[in-house]
Motif scaffolding. Sequence first.
Motif, PDB file in Angstrom:
ATOM      1  N   HIS A   1      15.248  -6.753   1.121  1.00 15.68           N
ATOM      2  CA  HIS A   1      14.073  -6.817   0.252  1.00 15.68           C
ATOM      3  C   HIS A   1      14.477  -7.397  -1.089  1.00 15.68           C
ATOM      4  O   HIS A   1      15.624  -7.281  -1.512  1.00 15.68           O
ATOM      5  CB  HIS A   1      13.457  -5.430   0.062  1.00 15.68           C
ATOM      6  CG  HIS A   1      14.418  -4.387  -0.454  1.00 15.68           C
ATOM      7  ND1 HIS A   1      15.299  -3.721   0.365  1.00 15.68           N
ATOM      8  CD2 HIS A   1      14.627  -3.916  -1.697  1.00 15.68           C
ATOM      9  CE1 HIS A   1      16.009  -2.870  -0.356  1.00 15.68           C
ATOM     10  NE2 HIS A   1      15.635  -2.971  -1.626  1.00 15.68           N
TER      11      HIS A   1
ATOM     12  N   CYS B   1      11.253  -8.463   3.419  1.00 18.87           N
ATOM     13  CA  CYS B   1      11.255  -7.181   4.138  1.00 18.87           C
ATOM     14  C   CYS B   1      10.418  -7.247   5.403  1.00 18.87           C
ATOM     15  O   CYS B   1      10.117  -6.211   6.001  1.00 18.87           O
ATOM     16  CB  CYS B   1      10.727  -6.089   3.221  1.00 18.87           C
ATOM     17  SG  CYS B   1       8.953  -6.251   2.894  1.00 18.87           S
TER      18      CYS B   1
ATOM     19  N   ILE C   1       9.424   0.726   4.631  1.00 11.63           N
ATOM     20  CA  ILE C   1      10.693   0.550   3.906  1.00 11.63           C
ATOM     21  C   ILE C   1      11.071   1.832   3.163  1.00 11.63           C
ATOM     22  O   ILE C   1      12.259   2.170   3.081  1.00 11.63           O
ATOM     23  CB  ILE C   1      10.632  -0.666   2.955  1.00 11.63           C
ATOM     24  CG1 ILE C   1      12.042  -1.153   2.634  1.00 11.63           C
ATOM     25  CG2 ILE C   1       9.907  -0.365   1.656  1.00 11.63           C
ATOM     26  CD1 ILE C   1      12.104  -2.488   1.916  1.00 11.63           C
TER      27      ILE C   1
END
Length: 252
Positions: free
Chosen positions: A35, A51, A23
């Motif tokens: 997220h 996520c 991420i």
Amino acid sequence: MSDAKTFFLDEEEIPFEEGQTIIQAALSAGKYIPHLCYHPEFKPHGSCKLCTVRIDSRTVTTEDGQSVKIPGRAAASCTTPAQAGQHVESEVPEIQDLRRTLIQMLLVEGNHYCPSCEKSGKCLLQGLAYDLGVMDPHFPQYFSKREVDASHPDVLLDFNRCILCELCVRASAEVDKKNVFAISGRGHTKHLICNSESGELGDTNLAATDKAANVCPVGVILHKRHGFEVPYGQRRFDKAPISDNPAQYAPV
Ligand code: FES
């Protein structure tokens, strides 16, 4: 991009530095991965699973010549290190369905009444629900009974909306060095608490300027006397979907 280490996110080549998570690299490249509990200033928590991505799916050919896709490993992209050459799937139907289900579970577990919430239009949970096309809560509403703590002169706590992301806990411990917030209980009794003898926020040393007072992604930690300063319809996610804000989170 030739010398840099790269991986593929939904078939797009993404550069990364050693030690970066998926991420982190994606957001640095301007690619949004949904997220909630991730925040770049704190240690990854890996709890919300919004996520989640799928890594290194492969296609095999069966004996009768059919192509069959073997799904790759599902992993939280906020805790999984990027690796050169790996193929990461994020915006694929199965993963988006999983995210919708997670959002629906969060919506029924707390008391999220968006039309009356001060955070509407700048709430990450609501922003994600809109962006992912969540049209209903699907699951029966839990109607959890939670209190409101109005004991602090400047900050109000409405525990009804807590999603247990622990951003305030981490911010208070890691940035403010105050440990104002903590988590108590287990399973469905798990809940956010204030670290004071009375258990009330007013008996902690939280200041309205603390990171912990300004990091809540939903409508739990609110500032008194500042409600609705920006009208509904003119707030961040009223203007643009959350996925257009890849590097912005936890708006106050
Ligand atoms: Fe990765 Fe919550 S953002 S698990």
